[in-house]
Design a protein around this motif. Structure first.
Motif, PDB file in Angstrom:
ATOM      1  N   ASN A   1       0.646  -1.221   0.023  1.00 14.95           N
ATOM      2  CA  ASN A   1      -0.036   0.035  -0.004  1.00 14.95           C
ATOM      3  C   ASN A   1       0.889   1.301   0.028  1.00 14.95           C
ATOM      4  OD1 ASN A   1      -2.531  -1.289   0.093  1.00 14.95           O
ATOM      5  ND2 ASN A   1      -2.230  -1.727   2.132  1.00 14.95           N
ATOM      6  N   SER A   2       1.922   1.155  -0.242  1.00 14.16           N
ATOM      7  CA  SER A   2       3.084   2.342  -0.312  1.00 14.16           C
ATOM      8  C   SER A   2       3.818   2.298  -1.794  1.00 14.16           C
ATOM      9  CB  SER A   2       4.073   2.402   0.889  1.00 14.16           C
ATOM     10  OG  SER A   2       4.777   1.004   0.828  1.00 14.16           O
ATOM     11  N   PHE A   3       4.384   3.433  -1.805  1.00 16.98           N
ATOM     12  CA  PHE A   3       5.582   3.582  -3.011  1.00 16.98           C
ATOM     13  C   PHE A   3       6.968   3.852  -2.751  1.00 16.98           C
ATOM     14  CE2 PHE A   3       1.071   4.591  -4.388  1.00 16.98           C
ATOM     15  CZ  PHE A   3       1.003   4.046  -5.661  1.00 16.98           C
ATOM     16  N   GLU A   4       7.965   2.964  -3.343  1.00 23.05           N
ATOM     17  CA  GLU A   4       9.166   3.056  -2.962  1.00 23.05           C
ATOM     18  C   GLU A   4       9.639   4.167  -4.347  1.00 23.05           C
ATOM     19  OE1 GLU A   4      13.326   0.938  -2.588  1.00 23.05           O
ATOM     20  OE2 GLU A   4      11.551   0.005  -3.029  1.00 23.05           O
ATOM     21  N   ILE A   5      10.158   5.397  -4.076  1.00 18.23           N
ATOM     22  CA  ILE A   5      10.945   6.126  -4.747  1.00 18.23           C
ATOM     23  C   ILE A   5      12.275   5.931  -4.998  1.00 18.23           C
ATOM     24  CG2 ILE A   5      11.510   8.569  -5.585  1.00 18.23           C
ATOM     25  CD1 ILE A   5       8.932   9.011  -3.501  1.00 18.23           C
ATOM     26  N   ILE A   6      12.913   5.361  -6.498  1.00 18.02           N
ATOM     27  CA  ILE A   6      14.186   5.187  -6.598  1.00 18.02           C
ATOM     28  C   ILE A   6      14.820   5.899  -7.610  1.00 18.02           C
ATOM     29  CG2 ILE A   6      15.617   3.102  -7.487  1.00 18.02           C
ATOM     30  CD1 ILE A   6      13.474   1.463  -6.896  1.00 18.02           C
ATOM     31  N   ARG A   7      15.822   6.747  -7.338  1.00 15.56           N
ATOM     32  CA  ARG A   7      16.473   7.606  -8.171  1.00 15.56           C
ATOM     33  C   ARG A   7      17.266   6.676  -9.575  1.00 15.56           C
ATOM     34  NH1 ARG A   7      22.263  10.752  -7.289  1.00 15.56           N
ATOM     35  NH2 ARG A   7      22.024  12.000  -9.328  1.00 15.56           N
ATOM     36  N   LYS A   8      16.749   7.143 -10.940  1.00 12.25           N
ATOM     37  CA  LYS A   8      17.200   6.316 -11.811  1.00 12.25           C
ATOM     38  C   LYS A   8      18.775   7.031 -12.338  1.00 12.25           C
ATOM     39  CE  LYS A   8      15.066   4.848 -15.295  1.00 12.25           C
ATOM     40  NZ  LYS A   8      14.421   4.633 -16.499  1.00 12.25           N
ATOM     41  N   VAL A   9      19.779   6.140 -12.252  1.00 14.67           N
ATOM     42  CA  VAL A   9      21.036   6.505 -12.558  1.00 14.67           C
ATOM     43  C   VAL A   9      21.736   5.300 -13.141  1.00 14.67           C
ATOM     44  CG1 VAL A   9      21.246   8.035 -10.659  1.00 14.67           C
ATOM     45  CG2 VAL A   9      21.800   5.587 -10.255  1.00 14.67           C
ATOM     46  N   ILE A  10      22.794   5.549 -13.581  1.00 14.30           N
ATOM     47  CA  ILE A  10      23.973   4.534 -14.275  1.00 14.30           C
ATOM     48  C   ILE A  10      25.232   4.747 -13.599  1.00 14.30           C
ATOM     49  CG2 ILE A  10      25.054   3.826 -16.273  1.00 14.30           C
ATOM     50  CD1 ILE A  10      22.603   4.493 -17.943  1.00 14.30           C
ATOM     51  N   LYS A  11      25.699   3.750 -13.110  1.00 18.40           N
ATOM     52  CA  LYS A  11      26.912   3.788 -12.317  1.00 18.40           C
ATOM     53  C   LYS A  11      28.192   3.264 -13.044  1.00 18.40           C
ATOM     54  CE  LYS A  11      24.293   3.336  -8.036  1.00 18.40           C
ATOM     55  NZ  LYS A  11      24.415   2.456  -6.812  1.00 18.40           N
ATOM     56  N   PHE A  12      29.343   3.936 -12.854  1.00 18.40           N
ATOM     57  CA  PHE A  12      30.574   3.892 -13.546  1.00 18.40           C
ATOM     58  C   PHE A  12      31.609   3.688 -12.574  1.00 18.40           C
ATOM     59  CE2 PHE A  12      27.993   5.676 -16.613  1.00 18.40           C
ATOM     60  CZ  PHE A  12      28.071   4.814 -17.696  1.00 18.40           C
ATOM     61  N   SER A  13      32.747   3.150 -12.648  1.00 19.99           N
ATOM     62  CA  SER A  13      33.899   3.322 -12.034  1.00 19.99           C
ATOM     63  C   SER A  13      34.926   4.482 -12.725  1.00 19.99           C
ATOM     64  CB  SER A  13      34.650   1.927 -11.791  1.00 19.99           C
ATOM     65  OG  SER A  13      33.940   1.111 -10.976  1.00 19.99           O
ATOM     66  N   CYS A  14      35.452   5.474 -11.785  1.00 17.66           N
ATOM     67  CA  CYS A  14      36.435   6.346 -12.255  1.00 17.66           C
ATOM     68  C   CYS A  14      37.632   5.522 -12.884  1.00 17.66           C
ATOM     69  CB  CYS A  14      36.625   7.244 -11.437  1.00 17.66           C
ATOM     70  SG  CYS A  14      37.854   8.623 -11.769  1.00 17.66           S
ATOM     71  N   SER A  15      37.836   5.795 -14.257  1.00 15.40           N
ATOM     72  CA  SER A  15      39.340   5.490 -14.762  1.00 15.40           C
ATOM     73  C   SER A  15      40.365   5.996 -13.935  1.00 15.40           C
ATOM     74  CB  SER A  15      39.337   5.534 -16.210  1.00 15.40           C
ATOM     75  OG  SER A  15      39.568   6.759 -16.568  1.00 15.40           O
ATOM     76  N   GLY A  16      40.406   6.913 -13.304  1.00 11.06           N
ATOM     77  CA  GLY A  16      41.610   7.362 -12.699  1.00 11.06           C
ATOM     78  C   GLY A  16      41.899   6.784 -11.082  1.00 11.06           C
ATOM     79  N   CYS A  17      40.721   6.880 -10.403  1.00  6.95           N
ATOM     80  CA  CYS A  17      40.859   6.583  -9.024  1.00  6.95           C
ATOM     81  C   CYS A  17      40.053   5.285  -8.522  1.00  6.95           C
ATOM     82  CB  CYS A  17      40.709   7.683  -8.170  1.00  6.95           C
ATOM     83  SG  CYS A  17      38.977   8.407  -8.179  1.00  6.95           S
TER      84      CYS A  17
END
Length: 280
Positions: free
Chosen positions: A220-236
């Protein structure tokens, strides 16, 4: 609110000139007027629906989407009245009491007949606003369409516009709403719960923000999920989180530069197809 009377006067003035050019301009003015009628209603629902979430730009379908997702009254006719009258010194409490008091009319929203509007909108383009692609049997190419056919379509639009008598437009929703603030720009986002489907995507209504959210229904409730794409930094190696909407308009071989906030190294993401084979 659009002054339809003035629009009709303008279109009639072009009809009276009775030239191929003036009739074509009249058809264009008709089409712009039909667009305006839909878009001015869409504007009332900016707090609920981002332009990025529209399934199409076509006027009829924008209103249809609002009707399905936010408020079915967007294209309907209704009147609004108010009253300050009391019942024995108190506000009315029952339907009968509300119906027994006197009201002052604020106005009426006219019905927007979407099927008819869409038919007129498309026919104007077909007879006046496009040059048909020539074929081996089509003969000479003409800049303008046939005058008598254009005139008939324009007169049909004038008749359609003349039936719109309302003096009021209202936007919004009735009932319980899901609302939350965008994590990036703090703009308030909201949708009526009664029309909210599981796994609905809501984009931030701020035109300068690229955030979007997935709404998942949990009992009876709603979950709010931020839509993102994740990467790893090539430097650190730091995890880079990028709003998913940044990738929506990318085409094959388009590049997106991502700068790491930790080490300032820039990474490039290139849009390319990937073949995924099922496990044997």
């Amino acid at each position: 609110m659009l002054d339809i009377t003035k629009r009709i006067e303008l279109i009639n003035a072009l009809l009276k000139q009775d030239t191929e050019e003036s009739l074509t301009y009249a058809a264009l003015e008709c089409r712009l007027t039909l667009e305006y009628l839909c878009y001015e209603r869409f504007k009332l629902y900016f707090p609920y629906l981002s332009k990025s979430d529209l399934s199409t730009w076509k006027p009829k379908h924008i209103i249809k989407q609002i009707s399905e997702q936010i408020d079915h009254n967007v294209s309907k006719e209704f009147s609004v009245s108010i009253s300050a009258e009391k019942i024995n010194g108190r506000s009315p409490a029952t339907k009968e009491e509300y119906e027994s008091i006197a009201y002052t009319s604020l106005g009426t929203q006219s019905e927007l007949k979407l099927r008819k509007l869409d038919k007129l909108y498309n026919s104007l383009a077909r007879v006046a606003l496009h040059i048909p692609v020539p074929s081996i049997s089509s003969g000479d190419i003409n800049i303008y369409g046939k005058k008598e056919i254009i005139r008939k379509k324009v007169e049909d639009v004038i008749s359609f516009l003349s039936d719109i008598k309302g003096n009021l437009l209202m936007g919004g929703s009735f009932g319980e709403e899901l609302s939350f603030n965008c994590l990036a720009c703090d703009t308030k986002l909201k949708r009526p719960i009664k029309n909210l489907q599981d796994r609905t995507v809501l984009s931030c209504i701020n035109p300068n923000c690229v955030e979007s959210y997935l709404i998942e229904k949990k009992n009876n409730s709603f979950e709010i999920i931020r839509k993102v794409i994740k990467f790893s930094c090539s430097g650190c190696g730091e995890e880079l989180v990028v709003p998913a909407r940044n990738f929506q308009e990318l085409r094959f071989e388009d590049r997106l530069d991502i700068c790491c906030g930790n080490c300032d190294v820039k990474s490039k993401v290139i849009m390319r197809p990937q073949l995924i084979t099922p496990n044997s």
